[in-house]
Design a protein around this motif. Structure first.
Motif, PDB file in Angstrom:
ATOM      1  N   ILE A 123      56.942  80.471   7.141  1.00 52.27           N
ATOM      2  CA  ILE A 123      58.275  80.546   6.549  1.00 52.27           C
ATOM      3  C   ILE A 123      58.108  80.572   5.033  1.00 52.27           C
ATOM      4  CG2 ILE A 123      60.478  79.369   6.214  1.00 52.27           C
ATOM      5  CD1 ILE A 123      60.137  78.109   8.940  1.00 52.27           C
ATOM      6  N   ILE A 124      58.745  81.548   4.377  1.00 50.94           N
ATOM      7  CA  ILE A 124      58.657  81.663   2.923  1.00 50.94           C
ATOM      8  C   ILE A 124      60.070  81.712   2.347  1.00 50.94           C
ATOM      9  CG2 ILE A 124      57.883  83.072   0.979  1.00 50.94           C
ATOM     10  CD1 ILE A 124      55.606  84.069   2.746  1.00 50.94           C
ATOM     11  N   ILE A 125      60.336  80.829   1.377  1.00 53.14           N
ATOM     12  CA  ILE A 125      61.623  80.772   0.680  1.00 53.14           C
ATOM     13  C   ILE A 125      61.353  81.140  -0.776  1.00 53.14           C
ATOM     14  CG2 ILE A 125      63.637  79.354   0.145  1.00 53.14           C
ATOM     15  CD1 ILE A 125      62.647  77.438   2.406  1.00 53.14           C
ATOM     16  N   ASP A 126      61.904  82.241  -1.213  1.00 55.64           N
ATOM     17  CA  ASP A 126      61.613  82.726  -2.565  1.00 55.64           C
ATOM     18  C   ASP A 126      62.097  81.767  -3.637  1.00 55.64           C
ATOM     19  OD1 ASP A 126      60.450  85.014  -1.551  1.00 55.64           O
ATOM     20  OD2 ASP A 126      62.330  86.127  -1.527  1.00 55.64           O
ATOM     21  N   LYS A 127      63.319  81.277  -3.517  1.00 57.12           N
ATOM     22  CA  LYS A 127      63.893  80.442  -4.567  1.00 57.12           C
ATOM     23  C   LYS A 127      64.926  79.499  -3.969  1.00 57.12           C
ATOM     24  CE  LYS A 127      64.862  82.464  -8.423  1.00 57.12           C
ATOM     25  NZ  LYS A 127      65.539  83.296  -9.457  1.00 57.12           N
ATOM     26  N   LEU A 128      64.984  78.264  -4.515  1.00 56.14           N
ATOM     27  CA  LEU A 128      65.983  77.289  -4.096  1.00 56.14           C
ATOM     28  C   LEU A 128      66.501  76.592  -5.354  1.00 56.14           C
ATOM     29  CD1 LEU A 128      67.076  76.549  -1.280  1.00 56.14           C
ATOM     30  CD2 LEU A 128      65.575  74.577  -1.290  1.00 56.14           C
ATOM     31  N   ALA A 129      67.758  76.844  -5.691  1.00 53.41           N
ATOM     32  CA  ALA A 129      68.327  76.289  -6.911  1.00 53.41           C
ATOM     33  C   ALA A 129      68.678  74.819  -6.724  1.00 53.41           C
ATOM     34  CB  ALA A 129      69.572  77.084  -7.310  1.00 53.41           C
ATOM     35  N   GLN A 130      69.047  74.170  -7.824  1.00 56.58           N
ATOM     36  CA  GLN A 130      69.455  72.769  -7.784  1.00 56.58           C
ATOM     37  C   GLN A 130      70.626  72.596  -6.821  1.00 56.58           C
ATOM     38  OE1 GLN A 130      70.941  71.352 -11.510  1.00 56.58           O
ATOM     39  NE2 GLN A 130      71.611  69.384 -10.681  1.00 56.58           N
ATOM     40  N   GLY A 131      70.500  71.648  -5.881  1.00 53.56           N
ATOM     41  CA  GLY A 131      71.534  71.380  -4.889  1.00 53.56           C
ATOM     42  C   GLY A 131      71.534  72.352  -3.728  1.00 53.56           C
ATOM     43  N   GLY A 132      70.620  73.322  -3.731  1.00 52.81           N
ATOM     44  CA  GLY A 132      70.573  74.306  -2.663  1.00 52.81           C
ATOM     45  C   GLY A 132      69.826  73.799  -1.437  1.00 52.81           C
ATOM     46  N   SER A 133      70.039  74.450  -0.304  1.00 55.56           N
ATOM     47  CA  SER A 133      69.363  74.070   0.941  1.00 55.56           C
ATOM     48  C   SER A 133      69.070  75.318   1.763  1.00 55.56           C
ATOM     49  CB  SER A 133      70.218  73.092   1.745  1.00 55.56           C
ATOM     50  OG  SER A 133      71.444  73.698   2.111  1.00 55.56           O
ATOM     51  N   TYR A 134      68.116  75.164   2.680  1.00 56.03           N
ATOM     52  CA  TYR A 134      67.731  76.289   3.545  1.00 56.03           C
ATOM     53  C   TYR A 134      67.303  75.717   4.894  1.00 56.03           C
ATOM     54  CZ  TYR A 134      65.148  80.316   5.344  1.00 56.03           C
ATOM     55  OH  TYR A 134      64.693  81.352   6.118  1.00 56.03           O
ATOM     56  N   GLY A 135      67.748  76.364   5.988  1.00 54.02           N
ATOM     57  CA  GLY A 135      67.364  75.930   7.329  1.00 54.02           C
ATOM     58  C   GLY A 135      66.913  77.091   8.186  1.00 54.02           C
ATOM     59  N   GLU A 136      65.991  76.815   9.095  1.00 52.44           N
ATOM     60  CA  GLU A 136      65.511  77.855  10.003  1.00 52.44           C
ATOM     61  C   GLU A 136      64.954  77.210  11.274  1.00 52.44           C
ATOM     62  OE1 GLU A 136      62.467  81.704  10.045  1.00 52.44           O
ATOM     63  OE2 GLU A 136      63.242  80.912   8.159  1.00 52.44           O
ATOM     64  N   ASN A 137      65.094  77.938  12.386  1.00 59.46           N
ATOM     65  CA  ASN A 137      64.543  77.500  13.665  1.00 59.46           C
ATOM     66  C   ASN A 137      63.239  78.213  13.959  1.00 59.46           C
ATOM     67  OD1 ASN A 137      66.629  75.751  14.157  1.00 59.46           O
ATOM     68  ND2 ASN A 137      67.772  77.158  15.454  1.00 59.46           N
ATOM     69  N   ILE A 138      62.308  77.495  14.546  1.00 51.46           N
ATOM     70  CA  ILE A 138      61.015  78.056  14.949  1.00 51.46           C
ATOM     71  C   ILE A 138      60.899  77.877  16.456  1.00 51.46           C
ATOM     72  CG2 ILE A 138      58.508  77.828  14.762  1.00 51.46           C
ATOM     73  CD1 ILE A 138      60.701  76.512  11.986  1.00 51.46           C
ATOM     74  N   ASN A 139      60.596  78.945  17.144  1.00 52.12           N
ATOM     75  CA  ASN A 139      60.443  78.901  18.600  1.00 52.12           C
ATOM     76  C   ASN A 139      59.077  78.334  18.962  1.00 52.12           C
ATOM     77  OD1 ASN A 139      62.967  80.119  19.188  1.00 52.12           O
ATOM     78  ND2 ASN A 139      62.119  82.099  18.634  1.00 52.12           N
ATOM     79  N   LEU A 140      59.098  77.391  19.902  1.00 53.02           N
ATOM     80  CA  LEU A 140      57.880  76.714  20.339  1.00 53.02           C
ATOM     81  C   LEU A 140      57.698  76.960  21.831  1.00 53.02           C
ATOM     82  CD1 LEU A 140      55.640  74.585  19.570  1.00 53.02           C
ATOM     83  CD2 LEU A 140      57.274  72.845  20.301  1.00 53.02           C
ATOM     84  N   TYR A 141      56.482  77.380  22.225  1.00 52.21           N
ATOM     85  CA  TYR A 141      56.222  77.648  23.633  1.00 52.21           C
ATOM     86  C   TYR A 141      54.879  77.061  24.027  1.00 52.21           C
ATOM     87  CZ  TYR A 141      55.666  80.114  28.051  1.00 52.21           C
ATOM     88  OH  TYR A 141      55.485  80.395  29.385  1.00 52.21           O
ATOM     89  N   ILE A 142      54.848  76.391  25.186  1.00 47.76           N
ATOM     90  CA  ILE A 142      53.622  75.790  25.714  1.00 47.76           C
ATOM     91  C   ILE A 142      53.170  76.601  26.927  1.00 47.76           C
ATOM     92  CG2 ILE A 142      52.542  73.697  26.606  1.00 47.76           C
ATOM     93  CD1 ILE A 142      53.521  73.410  23.767  1.00 47.76           C
TER      94      ILE A 142
END
Length: 300
Positions: A71-90
């Motif tokens: 996962i790569i986030i180019d930029k996150l400003a003050q007070g900013g947030s970012y969320g992402e789901n990752i699929n997991l398989y066994i």
């Protein structure tokens, strides 16, 4: 969408520059099943961050697949947030047990929101327990002991901890000399994950008195279809002590045995208790005694 807390665990990391990371992941996952890892990044600092990255080192755990692996986030400003789901398989060849999924984290702090600094690196380890099979647990509640010519409750509970199950059948099997009031076989079209269900029947003991104690086994069988279409069966055996009846016994339906005499539950126990024991004995003695004849008065 985050995984519900009842199924997941959350790891919180407070990193350099006011960066807070929350990683919600399955505490347990069954072989051949899928899960979700949710990542939420918050920039609570007053300076901008850039080149934020997560790298999942999945090669360290056999049978573990993660998508995406980076996962790569180019930029996150003050007070900013970012969320992402990752699929997991066994996969089916995974080794059951406790494993740690390692994540390489990095970020670049932009000093005074103008000048990028040297990258900051941090290692994160997520504990994940891989289970060979889903857990379907049977709970049984019975009296500690029972006696002849009476009724007693038996309660059976079932909970599926990891998956939804369908075509569920619960059976109670007892010895030949034990009967039941109510059904001993129950069916459910579906039982949802972590949703307990329960059934209750009543044991009817033999009318013949026993002279010694001995154990009576009850077998509980649960048959179901799991989330991948396979038919499974789990069972449990519990033993209840059948013992001689004592002089005074209270039954579960409110009745009372006094010696070989039974007082039904619809007779007011308060009425019986309200009469002093001495009065009861006195009444019994008077009943046994023959009535005295009154002497006739002579006429003057």
């Amino acid at each position: 969408m985050l995984i519900p807390n009842v199924y997941a665990e959350t790891l919180v990391q407070n990193l350099e520059g006011g960066m807070d990371i929350e990683i919600t992941h399955p505490g347990e996952i069954v072989v051949g099943r899928e899960g979700i890892i949710s990542i939420l990044v918050k920039n609570n600092g007053w300076e901008e961050k850039q080149d934020i990255s997560f790298e999942f080192l999945v090669s360290e755990i056999r049978g573990l697949n993660v998508e995406p692996k980076n996962i790569i986030i180019d930029k996150l400003a003050q007070g900013g947030s970012y969320g992402e789901n990752i699929n997991l398989y066994i996969t089916d060849n995974a080794n059951p047990g406790i494993h740690f999924l390692n994540i390489k984290y990095s970020q670049v702090l932009v000093s005074n929101n103008k000048t990028p600094q040297e990258p900051f690196f941090y290692d994160i380890a997520i504990p994940i327990t891989i289970k060979a099979d889903p857990n379907v647990t049977i709970y049984t509640k019975t009296p500690e002991s029972i006696f002849a010519n009476a009724e007693f409750p038996i309660e059976v509970g079932v909970i599926s901890e990891d998956i939804d199950i369908t075509d569920v059948r619960i059976k109670i099997i007892s010895p030949k000399d034990i009967e039941f009031r109510g059904e001993t076989s129950h069916t459910f079209s579906k039982i949802q994950k972590n949703t307990p269900i329960g059934i209750t029947s009543r044991i009817i003991t033999p009318t013949d008195e026993v002279n010694t104690e001995y154990k009576i086994p009850f077998e509980i069988i649960v048959q179901y279809t799991d989330d991948v279409g396979e038919q499974k069966e789990d069972s449990q055996t519990v033993s209840v002590t059948l013992r001689p009846r004592t002089f005074m016994e209270l039954t579960t339906d409110g009745g009372i045995w006094i010696g070989s005499f039974f007082i039904a539950p619809y007779v007011s126990l308060g009425t019986i208790i309200g009469i002093p024991a001495g009065a009861i004995i006195s009444l019994l003695v008077r009943r046994k005694a023959s009535p005295k004849k009154r002497s006739k008065k002579k006429k003057v």
